[in-house]
Write an enzyme that holds these catalytic residues in place. Structure first.
Site, PDB file in Angstrom:
ATOM      1  N   ASP A  57       0.813  -1.225   0.000  1.00  0.00           N
ATOM      2  CA  ASP A  57       0.000   0.000   0.000  1.00  0.00           C
ATOM      3  C   ASP A  57       0.848   1.278   0.000  1.00  0.00           C
ATOM      4  O   ASP A  57       0.303   2.374   0.136  1.00  0.00           O
ATOM      5  CB  ASP A  57      -0.912   0.026   1.238  1.00  0.00           C
ATOM      6  CG  ASP A  57      -2.260  -0.662   0.991  1.00  0.00           C
ATOM      7  OD1 ASP A  57      -2.667  -0.776  -0.184  1.00  0.00           O
ATOM      8  OD2 ASP A  57      -2.900  -1.058   1.980  1.00  0.00           O
ATOM      9  N   ARG A 112       0.466  -1.827   7.554  1.00  0.00           N
ATOM     10  CA  ARG A 112       1.007  -0.588   6.972  1.00  0.00           C
ATOM     11  C   ARG A 112       1.964   0.145   7.921  1.00  0.00           C
ATOM     12  O   ARG A 112       2.508   1.190   7.554  1.00  0.00           O
ATOM     13  CB  ARG A 112      -0.151   0.350   6.560  1.00  0.00           C
ATOM     14  CG  ARG A 112      -1.058  -0.230   5.483  1.00  0.00           C
ATOM     15  CD  ARG A 112      -1.923   0.859   4.839  1.00  0.00           C
ATOM     16  NE  ARG A 112      -1.123   1.799   4.059  1.00  0.00           N
ATOM     17  CZ  ARG A 112      -1.594   2.931   3.523  1.00  0.00           C
ATOM     18  NH1 ARG A 112      -2.842   3.268   3.701  1.00  0.00           N
ATOM     19  NH2 ARG A 112      -0.808   3.736   2.829  1.00  0.00           N
ATOM     20  N   ARG A 124     -10.161   5.222  10.840  1.00  0.00           N
ATOM     21  CA  ARG A 124      -8.712   5.064  10.955  1.00  0.00           C
ATOM     22  C   ARG A 124      -8.098   5.964  12.036  1.00  0.00           C
ATOM     23  O   ARG A 124      -7.621   5.474  13.041  1.00  0.00           O
ATOM     24  CB  ARG A 124      -8.055   5.367   9.596  1.00  0.00           C
ATOM     25  CG  ARG A 124      -8.522   4.468   8.455  1.00  0.00           C
ATOM     26  CD  ARG A 124      -8.022   3.040   8.646  1.00  0.00           C
ATOM     27  NE  ARG A 124      -8.422   2.173   7.573  1.00  0.00           N
ATOM     28  CZ  ARG A 124      -7.737   1.979   6.453  1.00  0.00           C
ATOM     29  NH1 ARG A 124      -6.607   2.600   6.255  1.00  0.00           N
ATOM     30  NH2 ARG A 124      -8.175   1.148   5.530  1.00  0.00           N
ATOM     31  N   HIS A 170     -11.397   7.228   4.801  1.00  0.00           N
ATOM     32  CA  HIS A 170     -10.466   8.337   5.053  1.00  0.00           C
ATOM     33  C   HIS A 170     -11.181   9.622   4.640  1.00  0.00           C
ATOM     34  O   HIS A 170     -11.933   9.632   3.652  1.00  0.00           O
ATOM     35  CB  HIS A 170      -9.207   8.219   4.176  1.00  0.00           C
ATOM     36  CG  HIS A 170      -8.136   7.328   4.715  1.00  0.00           C
ATOM     37  ND1 HIS A 170      -7.392   6.505   3.895  1.00  0.00           N
ATOM     38  CD2 HIS A 170      -7.644   7.166   5.973  1.00  0.00           C
ATOM     39  CE1 HIS A 170      -6.506   5.861   4.648  1.00  0.00           C
ATOM     40  NE2 HIS A 170      -6.636   6.244   5.901  1.00  0.00           N
ATOM     41  N   CYS A 227      -4.774   9.992  -2.613  1.00  0.00           N
ATOM     42  CA  CYS A 227      -4.107   8.963  -1.812  1.00  0.00           C
ATOM     43  C   CYS A 227      -2.653   8.767  -2.239  1.00  0.00           C
ATOM     44  O   CYS A 227      -1.811   8.429  -1.418  1.00  0.00           O
ATOM     45  CB  CYS A 227      -4.815   7.622  -1.973  1.00  0.00           C
ATOM     46  SG  CYS A 227      -6.492   7.594  -1.372  1.00  0.00           S
TER      47      CYS A 227
HETATM   48  N1  ARG Z   1      -5.334   0.332   0.879  1.00  0.00           N
HETATM   49  C1  ARG Z   1      -5.064   1.553   1.552  1.00  0.00           C
HETATM   50  C2  ARG Z   1      -5.689   1.523   2.942  1.00  0.00           C
HETATM   51  O1  ARG Z   1      -6.764   1.004   3.071  1.00  0.00           O
HETATM   52  C3  ARG Z   1      -5.592   2.711   0.751  1.00  0.00           C
HETATM   53  C4  ARG Z   1      -5.214   4.041   1.331  1.00  0.00           C
HETATM   54  C5  ARG Z   1      -5.844   5.185   0.602  1.00  0.00           C
HETATM   55  N2  ARG Z   1      -5.303   6.405   1.010  1.00  0.00           N
HETATM   56  C6  ARG Z   1      -5.991   7.538   1.243  1.00  0.00           C
HETATM   57  N3  ARG Z   1      -5.333   8.620   1.469  1.00  0.00           N
HETATM   58  N4  ARG Z   1      -7.312   7.554   1.264  1.00  0.00           N
HETATM   59  O2  ARG Z   1      -5.131   1.994   3.896  1.00  0.00           O
END
Ligand code: ARG
Length: 261
Positions: free
Chosen positions: A57, A82, A131, A160, A254
């Site tokens: 990612d 991550r 998140r 996000h 992103c």
């Molecule tokens: N697969 C990543 C996650 O779920 C995608 C992140 C997308 N980033 C963002 N800035 N919205 O964390």
């Protein structure tokens, strides 16, 4: 930006990521390269972060840190898959000679911390719900010395804040009201009464995951109504196709950490 050299859908931490999805890495790289080219053609500088094997990612560089007026707040990821990305970003910023503040609470960088305006009057819109820990909002306010507006997300597809709001300039947003709690919706309506309301169909192709330099708005090519709406407000839409990176749940924003010096 960080090239999708090791991009894959190996785990599912958002509803866009479907286990078993095969990604075409060559196409992902070509689409990402097109995004980089777009920024260069618009006159922006693009610094690159070296991709790390085992961090699929990492192409979503926006999550790696938050930079306001040259101050860097490192990220702290919600999911262990991550976590190491934050270290790579912090190391890069230190190498570039910047002082990095290590966070106490989970924050996923510019995925959930959106800067509106510049200078001392800048305001930071801060998302939580999926998140970023709401306690990280006060932490960011302390670190950056800016007002923070806390906003709660409710739809897992828009996990996000940068998937539900596009900051177009110091006073203009585009957003999806349905992505927020009624209370957060009211806050945004009061602060930004003239905001562009996105069509849900445009949000559903991550159309709001856009990057604006105040004039050009780089956004997903499939978000055609949103492109028309921003054009009507005097911005120049610059569509890009990142279909392969949508498989991981990301779009142009992103993939872009904005380094505000
Ligand atoms: N697969 C990543 C996650 O779920 C995608 C992140 C997308 N980033 C963002 N800035 N919205 O964390």
């Amino acid at each position: 930006m960080c090239p999708p050299t090791h991009f894959a859908v190996e785990y599912a931490i958002n509803p866009w990521m479907l286990p078993g999805t095969v990604v075409d890495r060559r196409l992902a790289l070509a689409q990402w390269e097109e995004l980089r080219r777009t920024y260069l053609d618009l006159g922006h500088r693009v610094d690159l972060l070296a991709p790390v094997p085992g961090l699929p990612d990492m192409v979503y560089a926006a999550n790696g840190a938050t930079v306001v007026d040259g101050t860097v707040l490192a990220a702290r990821f919600r999911h262990p898959q991550r976590a190491a990305e934050a270290v790579a970003h912090a190391t890069w910023f230190r190498w570039a000679g910047t002082c990095v503040v290590e966070p106490e609470f989970v924050n996923e960088g510019e995925g959930d911390l959106l800067v509106v305006g510049s200078g001392p009057d800048a305001v930071i819109l801060a998302g939580h719900g999926f998140r970023t820990d709401p306690r990280a909002h006060a932490e960011a306010a302390r670190v950056f010395g800016r007002e923070i507006v806390s906003l709660e997300l409710v739809d897992p597809r828009y996990y996000h804040l940068d998937t539900a709001i596009a900051v177009l300039d110091a006073t203009t947003l585009a957003w999806l009201p349905e992505a927020f709690t009624p209370a957060s919706r009211a806050v945004l309506q009061e602060r930004f009464p003239d905001a562009v309301v996105a069509d849900p169909a445009d949000a559903a192709v991550l159309g709001l995951n856009a990057v604006s330099d105040g004039r050009h708005v780089v956004l997903p090519v499939r978000a055609t109504r949103l492109a028309a709406a921003v054009a009507e407000r005097g911005f120049v839409p610059v569509p890009v196709d990142l279909s392969e990176l949508l498989k991981g749940g990301g779009g142009p924003k992103c993939c872009t950490l904005e380094v505000r010096t």
